[in-house]
Each structure stands twice: as C-alpha cells, then as structure tokens.
Design a protein around this motif. Structure first.
Motif, mmCIF file in Angstrom:
data_model
loop_
_atom_site.group_PDB
_atom_site.id
_atom_site.type_symbol
_atom_site.label_atom_id
_atom_site.label_comp_id
_atom_site.label_asym_id
_atom_site.label_seq_id
_atom_site.Cartn_x
_atom_site.Cartn_y
_atom_site.Cartn_z
ATOM 1 N N LYS B 111 0.846 -1.205 0.000
ATOM 2 C CA LYS B 111 0.000 0.000 0.000
ATOM 3 C C LYS B 111 0.878 1.251 0.000
ATOM 4 O O LYS B 111 0.583 2.245 -0.651
ATOM 5 N N LYS B 112 1.963 1.159 0.749
ATOM 6 C CA LYS B 112 2.875 2.311 0.858
ATOM 7 C C LYS B 112 3.512 2.617 -0.507
ATOM 8 O O LYS B 112 3.591 3.777 -0.925
ATOM 9 N N SER B 113 3.939 1.557 -1.205
ATOM 10 C CA SER B 113 4.581 1.805 -2.507
ATOM 11 C C SER B 113 3.589 2.419 -3.499
ATOM 12 O O SER B 113 3.965 3.224 -4.358
ATOM 13 N N GLN B 114 2.337 2.063 -3.348
ATOM 14 C CA GLN B 114 1.283 2.634 -4.200
ATOM 15 C C GLN B 114 1.164 4.146 -3.954
ATOM 16 O O GLN B 114 1.098 4.947 -4.890
ATOM 17 N N VAL B 115 1.186 4.491 -2.687
ATOM 18 C CA VAL B 115 1.062 5.909 -2.307
ATOM 19 C C VAL B 115 2.296 6.708 -2.756
ATOM 20 O O VAL B 115 2.184 7.837 -3.235
ATOM 21 N N VAL B 116 3.471 6.082 -2.615
ATOM 22 C CA VAL B 116 4.715 6.741 -3.032
ATOM 23 C C VAL B 116 4.672 7.017 -4.537
ATOM 24 O O VAL B 116 5.077 8.088 -5.010
ATOM 25 N N LYS B 117 4.132 6.059 -5.277
ATOM 26 C CA LYS B 117 4.014 6.208 -6.740
ATOM 27 C C LYS B 117 3.100 7.404 -7.075
ATOM 28 O O LYS B 117 3.397 8.213 -7.961
ATOM 29 N N GLU B 118 2.045 7.477 -6.308
ATOM 30 C CA GLU B 118 1.083 8.579 -6.483
ATOM 31 C C GLU B 118 1.763 9.931 -6.192
ATOM 32 O O GLU B 118 1.570 10.910 -6.919
ATOM 33 N N ALA B 119 2.578 9.932 -5.136
ATOM 34 C CA ALA B 119 3.298 11.155 -4.750
ATOM 35 C C ALA B 119 4.293 11.561 -5.841
ATOM 36 O O ALA B 119 4.448 12.750 -6.166
ATOM 37 N N LYS B 120 4.947 10.549 -6.433
ATOM 38 C CA LYS B 120 5.929 10.811 -7.486
ATOM 39 C C LYS B 120 5.262 11.495 -8.688
ATOM 40 O O LYS B 120 5.773 12.480 -9.230
ATOM 41 N N GLU B 121 4.097 10.960 -9.053
ATOM 42 C CA GLU B 121 3.362 11.544 -10.196
ATOM 43 C C GLU B 121 2.993 13.007 -9.898
ATOM 44 O O GLU B 121 3.135 13.886 -10.754
ATOM 45 N N ALA B 122 2.551 13.236 -8.666
ATOM 46 C CA ALA B 122 2.143 14.597 -8.286
ATOM 47 C C ALA B 122 3.350 15.546 -8.316
ATOM 48 O O ALA B 122 3.253 16.681 -8.798
ATOM 49 N N LEU B 123 4.477 15.031 -7.829
ATOM 50 C CA LEU B 123 5.688 15.868 -7.818
ATOM 51 C C LEU B 123 6.149 16.210 -9.235
ATOM 52 O O LEU B 123 6.514 17.356 -9.534
ATOM 53 N N GLU B 124 6.124 15.209 -10.104
ATOM 54 C CA GLU B 124 6.552 15.451 -11.494
ATOM 55 C C GLU B 124 5.648 16.469 -12.180
ATOM 56 O O GLU B 124 6.113 17.331 -12.929
ATOM 57 N N LYS B 125 4.363 16.349 -11.888
ATOM 58 C CA LYS B 125 3.409 17.313 -12.472
ATOM 59 C C LYS B 125 3.662 18.723 -11.929
ATOM 60 O O LYS B 125 3.585 19.704 -12.658
ATOM 61 N N ALA B 126 3.967 18.787 -10.647
ATOM 62 C CA ALA B 126 4.228 20.095 -10.011
ATOM 63 C C ALA B 126 5.457 20.752 -10.649
ATOM 64 O O ALA B 126 5.440 21.952 -10.953
#
Lengths: 170, 233
Positions: B111-126
């Motif tokens: 579950k944690k790796s899923q959330v980290v992946k989500e965070a990565k996408e958000a950071l790249e978009k930012a």
C-alpha cells in the motif's frame, strides 16, 4: 572611519565639482588649467579632511571656494599673461545637447558674458559669480572673503553696476 | 540693460561644465579608490552583489532547512485538497504533500509503494507546471512553503521514498530558479523606473529599448545586462 571619510568626500565632490570647475574656468579661460586647478582644490580638501589636527573643516564649501580663489591668484602670479578666450575652446567645454543654432547662440552669449566678467577686478568677478551664478549667500561670501556682510553687499552692487557698463561695451 | 537681464545673461555660464570622464578620474585619483559617479554602477559594487547573495542564501537556506523538525504550524499548513481545484502547480504540490503525509501512517509495504508512486506523479506534475516567473513575491513565498512541507514529509519516510528524491530535487531547482528570476525582475523594474528620468544618448536609448523588450519577454537577466551596458557608457 576611512570609509566614512571617503563617503563624505565623495558627497562634497559630487555637490561642488561642477561649480568649482566653472568658477575657475571663467577666471582662467582654459580647460586644461581649470582641470588642473580644480583637481588641486579637491586634493587639498581631501588632505585636510584626512588630518586629525588641526580641527576638521567645518565649512567645506567655503574651503573649496577660498582655495579655488587663492589658486587662481597664484596662477596669475606665476603666469601674468592672461590667456584670451577662444570660441573653439568654449565649444569644446560646454555640454550641449541642443540644436546647432542654439549651440551657436549659447557659445556667443558665453563669450560675451565671459569677456565682460574678465574685465572686472578680481573681487568683483568673485562676488558676481558666487552670488548670481553659484547662489552663495551674502553670509557665505563674507566668510570666504573675510569681510563684513555690508561690505559684501556694497561690493556686489558695485560689481553689478560695472558689469552693466561692460556689457554695453562688448 | 537692467539687473534681471544681466542675471539672465550670467545664467548662460551654467552651460560651462567639466568633462564627465575627467570628473570620474579625478575623484579616483584623489581618493585612490575606484568610485562611480553614475548611480546605476552600484549594480557592480560589492554591496549590491552582497545583497543579492544574501537574498539567494536566505531563499536557499529556507529550502535547506526543510529537514529540521518543525512546529505544529507546519502540520496545519498541509491543506486538505479539494478535488475541484484548478489543476495547476498548487494542486499538485498540495496533493504531493497530502499523499506523503498519508504514506507516513501506512504500515503495509504494498500500500505504501502505491502511495509513493502517487506522490511521485504529483511531484513530477508540479515540476512541470511550476512557473518560472511567479505573479508576485507573495506567491513565491507560498511555493517555497509548500516545497518545504514536501521535503519534511519525504525526510520522515526515509529509504521507502527513495524514488521521490529525483523529482523533489528538480522541484527545488526550479523553485530556486524562480526566486532568482523574481530578484532580477524586481531589480530591472527599479532600474527602468530610474532610467525614465535620465537624459540618454541615442545609443543608450537603443539599449533601453532592448532592455524593455527583454523585460516584456520576461528575460530579466538579459534586461539587467543591457541596463548595465547602458549605464557604463
């Protein structure tokens, strides 16, 4: 301390350099001599400010004019042959950004006024230039010349009358 | 000829002026120091460089101090994301913050790796959407605050969020660039305003025009270079 001194001197320099140069130029009629004497005036101020004793200069403006006046007198003692004004030199020295006709008009006006002033006696030249051109007060002039304010008023009046006559002649 | 006419005649002598380069050189010769009579030359003075350096250092230290433990104020600074927000850099910065905050509370690895992946996408978009020129200094401050929160959460996750290091670094770099641009913009605006009141030669006028064009194109560094060139003439 040194920084403050430099800042203080620079302020005085920026404030008075043009007027002191002009005052000397009008009296010596030479760009080269005016530059040399003006440099000397400010060099003396710089040296005087650096000295702790005697006491620091209380009125730098009066010091500058007094020194300029003395240097011009010394200059004429060393070189009594007065240099005649040259229109070419006037053209070079003035900072003009106006049209050609206006330049010519100003050149001619400067020449006329300068010629008339040069025929005044030394003290009259000084008071006229200081009072009417450099806007020095009667009090300031009296301190530079070491004369009473009344004497300065009379001198300005007489100098003006004389200049009026001379301008009619030129 | 009356007195007033004579005074007017005397005024023509005001046209007698010393040469500017002579004035500058004489001052330098007397004091033995390099001096500037042109106001804009303070751009080259150590004081100006120091001021700029200080601003950049403050901004960088702001970014650099993110790993320090922070008060509760910062926790409250992580805002709830409203899904109907405009999807600009603000949205993605806040999303990354919120997701990282959530990741800290998850124990399960998958579950944690899923959330980290989500965070990565958000950071790249930012990073992609972050402006190089913020609308105003206040906006720059807000962005810096948000980046600060992201770094704090990232530090709390440690090794588990290793893949977020690269986009976070990119985010920092872009924020740094943005702050520098902001400094240049403020400087250029001040200089242009001062130059409006100056008498310029034709060549200087041309440089001023070019500087204004650079400013309009948001190329503040080039504009500043032109202004320096102009004032040194």
């Amino acid at each position: 301390m040194a920084k403050n001194l430099h800042f203080h001197f620079k302020k005085i320099y920026k404030l008075h350099i043009e007027k002191i140069y002009r005052f000397i130029y009008i009296k010596v009629n030479s760009q080269q001599i005016a530059e040399d004497l003006t440099s000397e005036v400010f060099l003396r101020l710089w040296k005087a400010l650096q000295k702790e004793n005697p006491s620091p200069i209380k009125n730098p403006k009066a010091f500058l004019y007094k020194t300029a006046r003395n240097l011009v007198i010394d200059h004429y003692r060393s070189f009594p042959q007065r240099k005649e004004i040259s229109i070419e030199e006037i053209k070079d020295m003035a900072d003009f950004s106006q049209s050609l006709e206006r330049k010519e008009l100003i050149n001619s006006e400067i020449e006329t006024v300068q010629k008339a002033i040069s025929k005044l006696k030394n003290d009259y030249q000084d008071v006229i230039l200081w009072y009417y051109l450099d806007n020095l007060s009667i009090e300031e002039i009296s301190k530079i010349l070491g004369k009473s304010e009344n004497a300065v008023r009379v001198m300005i009046h007489r100098a003006m009358e004389k200049l009026k006559e001379l301008l009619k002649e030129v | 000829m009356n007195e007033q006419e004579i005074i007017a005649k005397l005024r023509v002598l005001e046209e007698i002026k010393p040469r500017r380069d002579w004035m500058k050189n004489t001052l330098r010769d007397i004091t033995g120091q390099r001096t500037y009579l042109v106001n804009f030359n303070f751009l080259k003075t150590p004081a100006f460089s120091f001021a700029i350096l200080m601003i950049v250092l403050v901004a960088l230290s702001w970014l650099g101090l993110f790993n320090q433990p922070k008060s509760d104020d910062f926790k409250t600074a992580v805002l709830e994301i409203a899904e109907n927000d405009v999807y600009d850099y603000n949205y993605y910065l806040e999303k990354a913050s919120k997701v990282l905050e959530k990741a800290k509370t998850i124990d399960q690895t998958d579950k944690k790796s899923q959330v980290v992946k989500e965070a990565k996408e958000a950071l790249e978009k930012a990073v992609e959407k972050l402006p190089s020129h913020p609308k105003n200094p206040k906006e720059s401050g807000k962005i810096v605050e948000k980046v600060k929160v992201i770094k704090k959460n990232l530090a709390a996750l440690g090794e588990e969020a290793k893949e977020l290091t690269k986009p976070t670094k990119q985010l920092e770099e872009k924020t740094k660039e943005m702050i520098e641009n902001e400094i240049y913009r403020i400087k250029v605006e001040a200089e242009l305003a001062m130059l409006e009141n100056r008498t310029l030669t034709d060549e200087q006028k041309e440089l001023l025009k070019e500087a204004k064009n650079d400013y309009n194109n948001q190329d503040y560094l080039s504009a500043l270079e032109k202004i320096l060139q102009l004032t040194n003439q």
